[in-house]
Design a protein around this motif. Structure first.
Motif, PDB file in Angstrom:
ATOM      1  N   PHE A  33      39.256  45.175  97.722  1.00  0.00           N
ATOM      2  CA  PHE A  33      39.433  46.837  98.190  1.00  0.00           C
ATOM      3  C   PHE A  33      40.419  47.082  99.418  1.00  0.00           C
ATOM      4  CE2 PHE A  33      37.226  50.234  95.113  1.00  0.00           C
ATOM      5  CZ  PHE A  33      37.894  49.650  94.491  1.00  0.00           C
ATOM      6  N   HIS A  34      40.828  45.859 100.268  1.00  0.00           N
ATOM      7  CA  HIS A  34      41.119  45.826 101.206  1.00  0.00           C
ATOM      8  C   HIS A  34      42.387  47.033  99.848  1.00  0.00           C
ATOM      9  CE1 HIS A  34      42.498  41.972 100.535  1.00  0.00           C
ATOM     10  NE2 HIS A  34      43.644  41.683 100.552  1.00  0.00           N
ATOM     11  N   ARG A  35      43.013  45.658  99.233  1.00  0.00           N
ATOM     12  CA  ARG A  35      44.273  46.666  98.516  1.00  0.00           C
ATOM     13  C   ARG A  35      44.301  47.732  98.518  1.00  0.00           C
ATOM     14  NH1 ARG A  35      46.575  44.343  94.015  1.00  0.00           N
ATOM     15  NH2 ARG A  35      48.267  45.063  93.579  1.00  0.00           N
ATOM     16  N   PHE A  36      43.438  48.005  97.269  1.00  0.00           N
ATOM     17  CA  PHE A  36      43.070  48.638  96.428  1.00  0.00           C
ATOM     18  C   PHE A  36      43.268  50.265  97.364  1.00  0.00           C
ATOM     19  CE2 PHE A  36      40.931  51.629  94.017  1.00  0.00           C
ATOM     20  CZ  PHE A  36      41.155  51.862  93.131  1.00  0.00           C
ATOM     21  N   ALA A  37      42.411  49.802  98.889  1.00  0.00           N
ATOM     22  CA  ALA A  37      41.802  51.010  99.546  1.00  0.00           C
ATOM     23  C   ALA A  37      43.511  51.622 100.442  1.00  0.00           C
ATOM     24  CB  ALA A  37      41.655  50.794 100.780  1.00  0.00           C
ATOM     25  N   ASP A  38      44.974  50.241 100.647  1.00  0.00           N
ATOM     26  CA  ASP A  38      46.419  50.404 100.886  1.00  0.00           C
ATOM     27  C   ASP A  38      46.473  51.283  99.886  1.00  0.00           C
ATOM     28  OD1 ASP A  38      45.138  50.082 103.553  1.00  0.00           O
ATOM     29  OD2 ASP A  38      46.517  47.431 102.834  1.00  0.00           O
ATOM     30  N   HIS A  40      45.829  52.971  97.638  1.00  0.00           N
ATOM     31  CA  HIS A  40      45.084  54.281  97.207  1.00  0.00           C
ATOM     32  C   HIS A  40      45.701  55.439  98.619  1.00  0.00           C
ATOM     33  CE1 HIS A  40      45.147  52.058  94.128  1.00  0.00           C
ATOM     34  NE2 HIS A  40      45.390  53.376  93.054  1.00  0.00           N
ATOM     35  N   HIS A  41      45.748  54.938  99.964  1.00  0.00           N
ATOM     36  CA  HIS A  41      45.827  55.776 100.879  1.00  0.00           C
ATOM     37  C   HIS A  41      44.582  56.123 101.326  1.00  0.00           C
ATOM     38  CE1 HIS A  41      50.289  55.618 100.129  1.00  0.00           C
ATOM     39  NE2 HIS A  41      50.295  55.950  99.428  1.00  0.00           N
ATOM     40  N   PHE A  42      43.036  55.172 101.524  1.00  0.00           N
ATOM     41  CA  PHE A  42      42.276  55.882 101.803  1.00  0.00           C
ATOM     42  C   PHE A  42      42.644  55.711 103.171  1.00  0.00           C
ATOM     43  CE2 PHE A  42      38.370  54.214  98.484  1.00  0.00           C
ATOM     44  CZ  PHE A  42      39.276  54.382  97.200  1.00  0.00           C
ATOM     45  N   VAL A  43      41.565  57.063 103.585  1.00  0.00           N
ATOM     46  CA  VAL A  43      41.693  57.380 105.488  1.00  0.00           C
ATOM     47  C   VAL A  43      40.295  55.515 105.870  1.00  0.00           C
ATOM     48  CG1 VAL A  43      40.349  58.716 106.495  1.00  0.00           C
ATOM     49  CG2 VAL A  43      41.293  59.966 104.769  1.00  0.00           C
ATOM     50  N   LYS A  44      41.193  55.771 106.881  1.00  0.00           N
ATOM     51  CA  LYS A  44      40.487  54.222 108.009  1.00  0.00           C
ATOM     52  C   LYS A  44      39.183  54.945 108.756  1.00  0.00           C
ATOM     53  CE  LYS A  44      45.004  51.869 107.350  1.00  0.00           C
ATOM     54  NZ  LYS A  44      44.618  50.800 106.094  1.00  0.00           N
ATOM     55  N   ASP A  48      36.143  59.466 102.190  1.00  0.00           N
ATOM     56  CA  ASP A  48      34.661  60.657 102.157  1.00  0.00           C
ATOM     57  C   ASP A  48      34.532  60.599 100.364  1.00  0.00           C
ATOM     58  OD1 ASP A  48      33.429  60.791 104.137  1.00  0.00           O
ATOM     59  OD2 ASP A  48      34.262  62.996 104.446  1.00  0.00           O
ATOM     60  N   ARG A  49      36.192  60.291 100.254  1.00  0.00           N
ATOM     61  CA  ARG A  49      36.442  60.787  98.922  1.00  0.00           C
ATOM     62  C   ARG A  49      35.415  59.352  97.890  1.00  0.00           C
ATOM     63  NH1 ARG A  49      43.132  61.122  98.832  1.00  0.00           N
ATOM     64  NH2 ARG A  49      42.554  59.654 100.015  1.00  0.00           N
ATOM     65  N   GLY A  50      36.255  58.315  98.331  1.00  0.00           N
ATOM     66  CA  GLY A  50      36.087  57.114  97.998  1.00  0.00           C
ATOM     67  C   GLY A  50      34.828  56.573  98.048  1.00  0.00           C
ATOM     68  N   SER A  75      30.709  50.955 101.876  1.00  0.00           N
ATOM     69  CA  SER A  75      32.319  50.479 101.704  1.00  0.00           C
ATOM     70  C   SER A  75      32.078  50.391 100.035  1.00  0.00           C
ATOM     71  CB  SER A  75      32.134  49.324 102.162  1.00  0.00           C
ATOM     72  OG  SER A  75      33.060  48.374 102.325  1.00  0.00           O
ATOM     73  N   ASP A  76      32.123  49.059 100.154  1.00  0.00           N
ATOM     74  CA  ASP A  76      32.839  49.649  98.320  1.00  0.00           C
ATOM     75  C   ASP A  76      31.828  48.212  97.713  1.00  0.00           C
ATOM     76  OD1 ASP A  76      33.462  46.882  99.401  1.00  0.00           O
ATOM     77  OD2 ASP A  76      35.254  45.851  98.544  1.00  0.00           O
ATOM     78  N   GLU A  77      31.089  48.605  98.058  1.00  0.00           N
ATOM     79  CA  GLU A  77      29.444  48.176  97.149  1.00  0.00           C
ATOM     80  C   GLU A  77      28.745  48.924  96.821  1.00  0.00           C
ATOM     81  OE1 GLU A  77      28.306  45.213 100.393  1.00  0.00           O
ATOM     82  OE2 GLU A  77      25.987  46.598  99.806  1.00  0.00           O
TER      83      GLU A  77
END
Ligand code: DGT
Ligand code: MG
Ligand code: MG
Ligand code: MG
Ligand code: MG
Length: 274
Positions: A33-38, A40-44, A48-50, A75-77
């Motif tokens: 998800f480090h890649r998935f978040a990048d 999809h331009h996840f806010v760092k 909130d959306r994710g 996080s992603d879990e």
């Protein structure tokens, strides 16, 4: 029906029935998800959306599997706790785990547009899954405490890391170097002194993650509003606008599940009574 001569191959299948009288915990975690978040331009560090989409997907799982007494996500879990005496899928571990991870993943994709609007998904995400059995209530509580402590430690670190990168202009390597060996108190001070940020004022969802539990029966009777309306305002972290009405009445909380208070307030979770 007569057995075919091929039937013997069934004997090669391994039994994976979960030990009786144990809490069954299924944890799903986003793959890379480090890649998935990048992509999809996840806010760092927190999007909130994710995070809310993860919680929506977890709610689908809780809605389908009534024996899930609590979910905890960060996080992603997401972790799903099945009651000790559940007989779901005859307690077959891989059957339970694969169904949970599959429904979670499809729900994540299904509800994506509701949280990311017109931003399309760039590639299909995957989640891994594992089954862990906890024989005692203390083991289960310690497991959940471990995940919540992980949430806090990572969030404090990531909050500092991205402040240094985004607001101080450090490179990721410099930021990492600056934070190396620092204690929690050092990080709190850094945020307060250099960025005027009181860590404790950050949203609880970021600091504590998300807990989903069933509404207590008496609360259900007392009130006929929709499940999300019924939750205290500050405990609801997403708005539900869809046509799909969950059957399970749940509470979405960002509570401290490490300390005693949560468990005293919600004794029905460990008692197995809904
Ligand atoms: P894995 O689980 O071993 O396949 O690999 P990852 O990359 O999924 O690693 P993991 O699960 O340890 O860490 C979760 C990653 O997801 C982490 O790199 C940050 C990213 N992530 C999760 N939530 C958010 C968020 O809200 N915003 C951003 N920007 N990234 C997030
Ligand atoms: Mg992951
Ligand atoms: Mg990992
Ligand atoms: Mg993870
Ligand atoms: Mg079948």
């Amino acid at each position: 029906m007569a057995k075919s001569k091929f039937e013997y191959v069934k004997q090669f299948e391994a039994e994976d029935k979960c030990l009786p009288n144990c809490w069954i915990v299924i944890r799903v975690d986003g793959k890379s998800f480090h890649r998935f978040a990048d992509v999809h331009h996840f806010v760092k560090p927190n999007d909130d959306r994710g995070l809310n989409l993860m919680t929506r997907a977890a709610q689908c799982v809780m809605d389908e599997y009534k024996d899930v007494v609590l979910c905890y996500g960060q996080s992603d879990e997401y972790s799903f706790v099945f009651k000790k005496n559940t007989n779901v899928f005859n307690r077959r571990g891989s059957k339970i785990m694969s169904n949970v991870v599959s429904l979670f993943t499809s729900s994540y994709v299904f509800y994506w547009p509701r949280y990311f609007n017109t931003q399309s998904m760039q590639y299909p995400p995957a989640f891994d899954g594992r089954v862990v059995l906890y024989p005692g209530d203390k083991n289960l509580r310690d497991y959940l405490a471990w995940r919540q402590a992980d949430c806090h430690i990572n969030n404090l670190y990531n909050t500092c890391f991205w402040k240094l990168v985004q607001e101080r202009g450090l490179t990721p390597a410099q930021s990492q170097e600056k934070l190396k060996g620092t204690l929690s108190s050092d990080k709190n001070e850094l945020l307060f002194n250099d960025f005027s940020l009181n860590y404790n004022n950050l949203p609880e969802m970021y600091r504590k993650g998300t807990v989903i539990i069933h509404q207590k029966e008496k609360e259900l009777d007392a009130n006929s509003m929709s499940p999300l309306e019924r939750s205290p305002r500050n405990s609801v972290s997403f708005s539900f606008q869809g046509d799909y009405i969950p059957r399970t009445r749940v509470q979405i909380l960002h509570s401290d599940i490490i300390s005693e208070k949560f468990w005293t307030e919600h004794p029905q979770i460990l008692d197995g009574v809904k």
